[in-house]
Design a protein around this motif. Structure first.
Motif, PDB file in Angstrom:
ATOM      1  N   ARG A  78      -1.903 -27.333 -49.690  1.00 45.41           N
ATOM      2  CA  ARG A  78      -2.466 -27.423 -48.343  1.00 45.41           C
ATOM      3  C   ARG A  78      -1.422 -27.182 -47.257  1.00 45.41           C
ATOM      4  NH1 ARG A  78      -5.316 -32.199 -46.722  1.00 45.41           N
ATOM      5  NH2 ARG A  78      -4.216 -32.202 -44.738  1.00 45.41           N
ATOM      6  N   LEU A 110      -5.209 -27.480 -39.139  1.00 47.49           N
ATOM      7  CA  LEU A 110      -6.042 -27.855 -40.274  1.00 47.49           C
ATOM      8  C   LEU A 110      -7.310 -28.587 -39.847  1.00 47.49           C
ATOM      9  CD1 LEU A 110      -3.313 -29.106 -42.803  1.00 47.49           C
ATOM     10  CD2 LEU A 110      -4.621 -26.987 -42.946  1.00 47.49           C
ATOM     11  N   HIS A 111      -7.198 -29.469 -38.847  1.00 49.52           N
ATOM     12  CA  HIS A 111      -8.357 -30.301 -38.499  1.00 49.52           C
ATOM     13  C   HIS A 111      -9.487 -29.503 -37.862  1.00 49.52           C
ATOM     14  CE1 HIS A 111      -6.261 -30.286 -34.555  1.00 49.52           C
ATOM     15  NE2 HIS A 111      -7.488 -30.423 -34.063  1.00 49.52           N
ATOM     16  N   THR A 112      -9.203 -28.246 -37.472  1.00 54.79           N
ATOM     17  CA  THR A 112     -10.261 -27.415 -36.882  1.00 54.79           C
ATOM     18  C   THR A 112     -10.983 -26.567 -37.929  1.00 54.79           C
ATOM     19  OG1 THR A 112      -8.806 -25.523 -36.437  1.00 54.79           O
ATOM     20  CG2 THR A 112      -8.915 -27.269 -34.761  1.00 54.79           C
ATOM     21  N   LYS A 114     -13.253 -25.726 -41.249  1.00 53.77           N
ATOM     22  CA  LYS A 114     -14.461 -26.290 -41.836  1.00 53.77           C
ATOM     23  C   LYS A 114     -14.768 -25.613 -43.167  1.00 53.77           C
ATOM     24  CE  LYS A 114     -16.480 -27.239 -37.277  1.00 53.77           C
ATOM     25  NZ  LYS A 114     -17.623 -26.973 -36.364  1.00 53.77           N
ATOM     26  N   GLU A 145     -11.957 -32.994 -47.461  1.00 49.33           N
ATOM     27  CA  GLU A 145     -10.514 -32.844 -47.227  1.00 49.33           C
ATOM     28  C   GLU A 145     -10.025 -31.521 -47.796  1.00 49.33           C
ATOM     29  OE1 GLU A 145      -6.345 -34.788 -48.934  1.00 49.33           O
ATOM     30  OE2 GLU A 145      -8.189 -35.980 -48.969  1.00 49.33           O
TER      31      GLU A 145
END
Length: 659
Positions: A78, A110-112, A114, A145
């Protein structure tokens, strides 16, 4: 005492084959998980990438991607560390996987991301290689995740620019080479963003074909996604993470064990590109490396390379590392696959603004036949220093160089525009114990020759010759492989570009072996309209009926040609690999042709003794051109010449499927 055995003892050759060392390390390496699970997962990672590559091969549209295998797939952590790639992937892509994912994360947090998002990315300064090598990068989710990334790479036959196929030897900036693509979310929740793709499609040739190739690439990324999710569901994500780290550590231990067997020291070598076509005087381009080995530390210093050329030949730092990794893996194939365990243990330094570390907006489309090829060859030559003392079977001269032939125009049969991309294959390097292979692709690349019948079906061309080029090898005690010669007629008006190298500075020989023959591209050979297009011809307008003579380079030789077994020379002449004249000129073997049809060829022993004596007294002409004695290559020696029987245990266990 047996002479061979005493040499082994004297020079510290490992007593056990590499497989034995590997097994010993695996059993005593304190792997922090069940060994069976570790092996299952380690092989599952490679299998997923290989399966994805096979999917592309079956589904892709353009022959260079499907039949030619100009595609690769990888699994990464990741945070962008390389875990595995496929058995048959293109080595030029390997080093681009990690930078591509890491640069993607810099641009798109990463948090954006999907589930179902898939990103397109092709920027040589950030990803390596050139704009034609497009990357689809897919974050792999499990239980909400991101657990890994899948990265698929294929060579799009065209990415725009003034020349069909995008290759442009005369480009002086990246803006004359096709469109660069920053990280963009091309698929959102597994749906293609038609607006984004239409922006790309309008700027490239044959966009309908590229869309078909893109679909194959996308399906490959989804396959890797599925396989990783299956592993997570079966073993859990924590076991997956642990397997990643244990694979890196395991490979690292194997690598360090190999390096421990090599003597410490410093070695250097240099190679040259034929010319910087856009600089007055067209000077050659120097690629130089100083390799230092101390304990288990290996350092490659490229800071003394020549300046960034004005024409398209150089490469970015990411590509430099790729050529360096390739050269290392050629010498240590038992460490397959390349992964973070190797990458983090190779120190590679360069200087911005040199030919192996160009800066924007320097052109880069010609990297594969230019800087990348030379970095690979120089790396291997540097490693020959320590390997020649303990594992001489891993010492190699230079091999065939890639050349890129592109043609575009209107196909009268299909009533559509076309872009044909064909690359040269030819002679592999000699080995210290055996001749080099002929008529195949670059070592370790795993791409395949596209059959002429397939090209005739897809493009308006007709092949009239497709055969070995006699006398094209690097002569030696063990000769290099022979080049492939193709002659084809264009059946419509076309615009042709050739982006290659190794016409002047041909693949070098080692230890007294001669350099291989050079590349050639001649238009209408043998007619009043004949002209040598060279390896940097740009936008040449050919008319229907014009003929292209297209020959690759031969592999470098190893050892003095005068030490070659006379019977082997005779066999090459009988098989028409060598001419009678070349046999006498380079090997000093005089052969009488009694009856060619009956294959009645005979060695004139007396004349041969005289000819060899004269050649020994005269010596070989030194130089970096075809069939000359390389001034630096001649200095690379091995402490003993291994036999095939001696080498067999070390290579049969170290070559994974597909190599």
């Amino acid at each position: 005492m047996d002479t061979k055995a005493s040499k082994k003892a004297k020079h510290g050759q490992p007593s056990a084959p590499v497989g034995g060392v590997k097994e010993k390390l695996a059993n005593s390496s304190n792997i922090g998980m069940d060994l069976i699970t570790f092996e299952v997962l380690r092989n599952a990672f490679v299998a997923a990438c290989y399966e994805a590559s096979t999917t592309i091969e079956r589904v892709a549209y353009h022959p260079v991607v499907g039949m030619g295998r100009d595609r690769s797939n990888a699994l990464l952590t990741r945070d962008g560390r390389l875990v595995a790639h496929g058995h048959t992937d293109a080595a030029a892509h390997y080093a681009s996987f990690g930078p591509s994912v890491k640069e993607l994360i810099k641009s798109i947090p990463l948090h954006t991301m999907k589930p179902g998002d898939t990103f397109l990315f092709s920027d040589p300064y950030r990803t390596g290689s050139h704009v034609n090598d497009t990357r689809l990068i897919r974050p792999i989710f499990h239980q909400g995740e991101i657990v890994a990334f899948g990265c698929t790479v294929i060579h799009w036959a065209d990415m725009g620019g003034p020349m069909p196929g995008t290759f442009n030897p005369e480009a002086t900036t990246c803006y004359a080479e096709g469109i660069r693509i920053p990280p963009i979310r091309l698929y959102k929740e597994d749906k293609l963003d038609e607006e984004l793709f239409s922006f790309i499609a309008i700027n490239i040739r044959s966009s309908t074909e590229r869309r078909a190739d893109l679909q194959a690439q996308y399906e490959a990324s989804r396959l890797i996604d599925r396989r990783v999710k299956e592993l997570c569901e079966r073993y859990g994500k924590e076991t997956l993470y642990q397997a990643f780290e244990e694979q890196f550590n395991y490979t690292e231990r194997l690598m360090l064990a190999e390096l421990e067997q090599l003597p410490d020291g410093s070695w250097e070598f240099e190679d040259f590109g034929d010319q910087d076509v856009m600089t007055p005087g067209k000077p050659p381009i120097r690629v130089h490396c100083r390799m230092t080995k101390k304990g288990t530390k290996l350092r490659f210093d490229w800071t003394d390379c020549g300046p960034s050329p004005r024409g398209s030949w150089g490469c970015s730092y990411a590509t430099l590392t790729g050529g360096n990794y390739l050269g290392f893996m050629i010498c240590f194939p038992q460490l397959f696959p390349l992964n973070e365990g190797i990458i983090r243990n190779l120190e590679i330094i360069s200087k911005k603004g040199t030919c192996v570390d160009v800066v924007e907006p320097a052109p880069t489309t010609g990297y594969a036949s230019g800087a990348f090829d030379k970095v690979e060859a120089v790396t291997i030559a540097c490693l020959a220093g320590p390997l020649g003392k303990v594992q001489p079977w891993r010492v190699y001269p230079a091999a065939v160089s890639l050349t890129n032939l592109c043609m575009g125009g209107f196909n009268p049969r299909t009533k559509k525009q076309f872009v044909q991309y064909t690359y040269a294959v030819g002679g592999e390097n000699a080995r210290t114990y055996k001749d080099g292979k002929s008529l195949i692709f670059m070592r370790f690349c795993n791409a395949r020759t596209i059959p002429q019948e397939l090209e005739e079906r897809w493009f308006p061309v007709l092949y009239t010759r497709y055969e070995a080029r006699p006398d094209s090898c690097g002569h030696g005690t063990y000769r290099g492989g022979f080049a492939l010669l193709r002659e084809l007629t264009v059946l419509t008006d076309v615009t042709m570009t050739i982006h290659g190298d190794r016409e002047k500075f041909t693949p070098f020989g080692l230890s007294g072996g001669l350099n291989g023959g050079g590349c050639n591209l001649i238009i209408n050979k043998g007619t009043k309209k004949e002209f040598n297009a060279g390896m940097y011809a740009t936008g040449v307008e050919l008319k229907k009926g014009d003929k292209i003579f297209y020959a690759s380079s031969g592999g470098g030789g190893f050892g003095n040609p005068l030490e070659r077994d006379q019977k082997l020379v005779l066999e090459d002449v009988m098989d028409e690999w060598l001419s009678v004249e070349a046999a006498k000129e380079y090997y000093g073997v005089v052969i009488k042709v009694v009856d060619r049809e009956a294959l009645d060829y005979r060695i004139d022993e007396k004349a041969t003794a005289v000819a060899r004596a004269k050649l020994r007294k005269k010596g070989c002409k030194e130089g970096r051109g075809a069939h000359q004695l390389h001034p630096k290559g001649k200095l690379i020696k091995v402490d003993w010449i291994p036999t095939e029987e001696e080498v067999a245990p070390h290579i049969t266990v170290s070559r994974p499927p597909g190599w």
